[in-house]
Design a protein around this motif. Sequence first.
Motif, PDB file in Angstrom:
ATOM      1  N   LEU A 338       0.848  -1.194   0.000  1.00 31.81           N
ATOM      2  CA  LEU A 338       0.000   0.000   0.000  1.00 31.81           C
ATOM      3  C   LEU A 338       0.884   1.244   0.000  1.00 31.81           C
ATOM      4  O   LEU A 338       0.867   2.048  -0.912  1.00 31.81           O
ATOM      5  CB  LEU A 338      -0.919  -0.010   1.221  1.00 31.81           C
ATOM      6  CG  LEU A 338      -1.953  -1.136   1.262  1.00 31.81           C
ATOM      7  CD1 LEU A 338      -2.606  -1.228   2.633  1.00 31.81           C
ATOM      8  CD2 LEU A 338      -3.013  -0.932   0.188  1.00 31.81           C
ATOM      9  N   THR A 339       1.645   1.407   1.083  1.00 30.62           N
ATOM     10  CA  THR A 339       2.643   2.461   1.217  1.00 30.62           C
ATOM     11  C   THR A 339       3.978   1.787   1.496  1.00 30.62           C
ATOM     12  O   THR A 339       4.067   0.995   2.436  1.00 30.62           O
ATOM     13  CB  THR A 339       2.279   3.414   2.381  1.00 30.62           C
ATOM     14  OG1 THR A 339       1.082   4.123   2.062  1.00 30.62           O
ATOM     15  CG2 THR A 339       3.397   4.408   2.657  1.00 30.62           C
ATOM     16  N   PRO A 340       4.996   2.015   0.661  1.00 26.84           N
ATOM     17  CA  PRO A 340       5.122   3.093  -0.335  1.00 26.84           C
ATOM     18  C   PRO A 340       4.851   2.704  -1.788  1.00 26.84           C
ATOM     19  O   PRO A 340       5.172   3.489  -2.679  1.00 26.84           O
ATOM     20  CB  PRO A 340       6.586   3.493  -0.180  1.00 26.84           C
ATOM     21  CG  PRO A 340       7.284   2.206   0.085  1.00 26.84           C
ATOM     22  CD  PRO A 340       6.322   1.403   0.934  1.00 26.84           C
ATOM     23  N   ALA A 341       4.260   1.529  -2.065  1.00 25.70           N
ATOM     24  CA  ALA A 341       4.041   1.162  -3.472  1.00 25.70           C
ATOM     25  C   ALA A 341       3.233   2.221  -4.211  1.00 25.70           C
ATOM     26  O   ALA A 341       3.580   2.607  -5.342  1.00 25.70           O
ATOM     27  CB  ALA A 341       3.333  -0.192  -3.546  1.00 25.70           C
ATOM     28  N   SER A 342       2.170   2.719  -3.579  1.00 20.99           N
ATOM     29  CA  SER A 342       1.340   3.733  -4.234  1.00 20.99           C
ATOM     30  C   SER A 342       2.102   5.030  -4.437  1.00 20.99           C
ATOM     31  O   SER A 342       1.970   5.697  -5.481  1.00 20.99           O
ATOM     32  CB  SER A 342       0.081   3.989  -3.402  1.00 20.99           C
ATOM     33  OG  SER A 342      -0.728   2.831  -3.343  1.00 20.99           O
ATOM     34  N   GLU A 343       2.925   5.400  -3.452  1.00 18.05           N
ATOM     35  CA  GLU A 343       3.704   6.630  -3.570  1.00 18.05           C
ATOM     36  C   GLU A 343       4.800   6.491  -4.626  1.00 18.05           C
ATOM     37  O   GLU A 343       5.152   7.471  -5.298  1.00 18.05           O
ATOM     38  CB  GLU A 343       4.307   6.997  -2.213  1.00 18.05           C
ATOM     39  CG  GLU A 343       3.299   7.508  -1.200  1.00 18.05           C
ATOM     40  CD  GLU A 343       2.357   6.412  -0.697  1.00 18.05           C
ATOM     41  OE1 GLU A 343       1.180   6.715  -0.421  1.00 18.05           O
ATOM     42  OE2 GLU A 343       2.805   5.244  -0.581  1.00 18.05           O
ATOM     43  N   ILE A 344       5.337   5.294  -4.787  1.00 19.64           N
ATOM     44  CA  ILE A 344       6.315   5.057  -5.858  1.00 19.64           C
ATOM     45  C   ILE A 344       5.669   5.306  -7.219  1.00 19.64           C
ATOM     46  O   ILE A 344       6.231   5.981  -8.090  1.00 19.64           O
ATOM     47  CB  ILE A 344       6.868   3.623  -5.773  1.00 19.64           C
ATOM     48  CG1 ILE A 344       7.811   3.492  -4.576  1.00 19.64           C
ATOM     49  CG2 ILE A 344       7.596   3.233  -7.063  1.00 19.64           C
ATOM     50  CD1 ILE A 344       8.238   2.067  -4.276  1.00 19.64           C
ATOM     51  N   ILE A 345       4.475   4.759  -7.398  1.00 20.27           N
ATOM     52  CA  ILE A 345       3.769   4.978  -8.666  1.00 20.27           C
ATOM     53  C   ILE A 345       3.489   6.468  -8.864  1.00 20.27           C
ATOM     54  O   ILE A 345       3.713   7.030  -9.934  1.00 20.27           O
ATOM     55  CB  ILE A 345       2.461   4.166  -8.690  1.00 20.27           C
ATOM     56  CG1 ILE A 345       2.765   2.664  -8.654  1.00 20.27           C
ATOM     57  CG2 ILE A 345       1.639   4.508  -9.936  1.00 20.27           C
ATOM     58  CD1 ILE A 345       1.539   1.791  -8.458  1.00 20.27           C
ATOM     59  N   GLY A 346       3.009   7.115  -7.796  1.00 20.24           N
ATOM     60  CA  GLY A 346       2.665   8.528  -7.893  1.00 20.24           C
ATOM     61  C   GLY A 346       3.858   9.416  -8.213  1.00 20.24           C
ATOM     62  O   GLY A 346       3.757  10.347  -9.030  1.00 20.24           O
ATOM     63  N   VAL A 347       4.991   9.157  -7.589  1.00 17.35           N
ATOM     64  CA  VAL A 347       6.144  10.023  -7.828  1.00 17.35           C
ATOM     65  C   VAL A 347       6.682   9.821  -9.248  1.00 17.35           C
ATOM     66  O   VAL A 347       7.160  10.769  -9.891  1.00 17.35           O
ATOM     67  CB  VAL A 347       7.239   9.780  -6.763  1.00 17.35           C
ATOM     68  CG1 VAL A 347       7.996   8.482  -6.985  1.00 17.35           C
ATOM     69  CG2 VAL A 347       8.206  10.951  -6.708  1.00 17.35           C
TER      70      VAL A 347
END
Length: 576
Positions: A338-347
């Motif tokens: 969830l976090t940080p996988a989603s933030e990796i995609i977002g960045v």
Amino acid sequence: MNLRTDDIINRTVIMNRLDSITSEMGIALERSAHSPIFAEACDFACCICDAAGDLVSQLSGIPILATAGSFSVKAVLKKYGGVIEDGDVFIINDPYDGGNHLPDIGIITPVFYQDELLFFCVSRAHHGDIGGSTAGSYNPKATEIFQEGLRIPPTRLMKNNEMITDVLELIRLNTRNPEMLTSDFLAQIGSNRLAARRIKEMLGTYSVATVKKAVSESLLQTETLTRQRIAEIPDGTYTAVDYIDDDGFQTEPVKIAVTVSITGDRMLVDFTGTDAQVKGFINTSVVTATCAAGIAALWFLGKDIPRNSGAFDCIEVNLPEGSLVNPRLPAPMTLCTLTPASEIIGVIFKALDQAQSGRVSAGYHRYLGPSFYGVDPRNGRYYVGFSFCSLGSGGAMAGHDGKPYMATLSNFGGVKAPNIESNEVQYPHLTLHHEMDNDTAGAGEYRGGSGMKYAFEITAETGDVVNFGDGIKFAPYGLRGGHPGSKNRSVFVHSGEEISMESKEAPRHAVKGDRIYLNTSSGGGWGDPHKRAPQKVYEDVLDDIISRETAEIVYGVIINETGIDYEKTEKRRKHS
């Protein structure tokens, strides 16, 4: 009809048939599983790999699990090599050896035909409990992976189509709900068997040589298409950063930095500059970080590119050792999908948007919701539940408003919200409300999806609650002048006292009548809000997505009792 045309037809039919088989795997798994996580939330993925472990088809399930199937198969091949036999089944979950995180358990079934190993069928699914110091295996205060649950390296679970009971019993003894775990294992094994049977039926129609040729040509064709799309991006270096609230121990935010370099048909996604690994459980496995990077890149490159190894192998990923995205043992990492996988995609989205605007979305919500566990007084059984109803919303992109009420970026909407009534049957709690939250959607020419309001009351005499996730401090980002979305908020009412919960908390004891109130984050907006069509703004007011005040102050649209005042709206927008 010439030979080349025959090859094209065969390749198209065979690859579509493999996609159909993975879809059928997902249907079988959903309908035969015992746990609500499988049957209601569909937190699983199914895929087919070739004999070398390359991903061939992953049509069913959530991407962060499906794309990891190849890593798991290659881990099995590395350990067992030439001693894999017909009738074997393997199990794996170790994030340091081919897995995502401990709750996601992969079941891998080799497929032989005429004594030749041709494929692997893989089902990966999130199990309710895999041991560790906290029920549900999400422990925000874990400081090493050993506190998070049982690590399962690539291990033979079945031989000659018979369960190796010693292995199964070892796993069962380390979980809090062994009956449900076993039932879900059987559902995964059954799903794989169904796929193996369908593959063998196909091989009865097409020769082994024809099928192998179709697969290899498809992977090559996908690689060619992917490299063509990369070559269409202007050469350059594109950088971005994003932040995670904290790791549950330090109060400082944790930075994810990315540099995407495009040189001809080569794409390098480099995480140099990302913070070092942390004490808490937001570290991410190499598998999860690599898959997340591939997911982000392929979203940008085009939905028509098949999601197989031919595409993923074109995305080079550098994960500095000892960093958040490639930690050293024994770093904990249960939250990573969830976090940080989603933030990796977002960045990565933020970086690639600099190269070509309009192809990616603004920020999605970040997951925040509790797990809850105890003994259900209605049947005396131990339960572990997850707040899958506390989903937020998606970010906007050029031409499209953000989708409301969906799973995080890493799951791309694949996880489903359970039926409220079913939830109340399965767990001892009562839903108080479940609705969209007014005036939360990130404003823009295209707005984000609204945040949600969700609350439930615990009806068991006692229990425990673990809050985990992110997004209390950082809101989903807007793009191209769009406004950020709203932040998460979580309140625990214990014996009448309101307690604001942090995003990563140790278990809290709960008693009958305690309540949890969740305000989930919305999606970020895309583009200048003053460019949003006044009629769309008016419709959002009518739908109670935004208020009349927001329409005027943020969007510059004046609405009176009869509708839009176009003259005042034009003046307002001109002078804002």
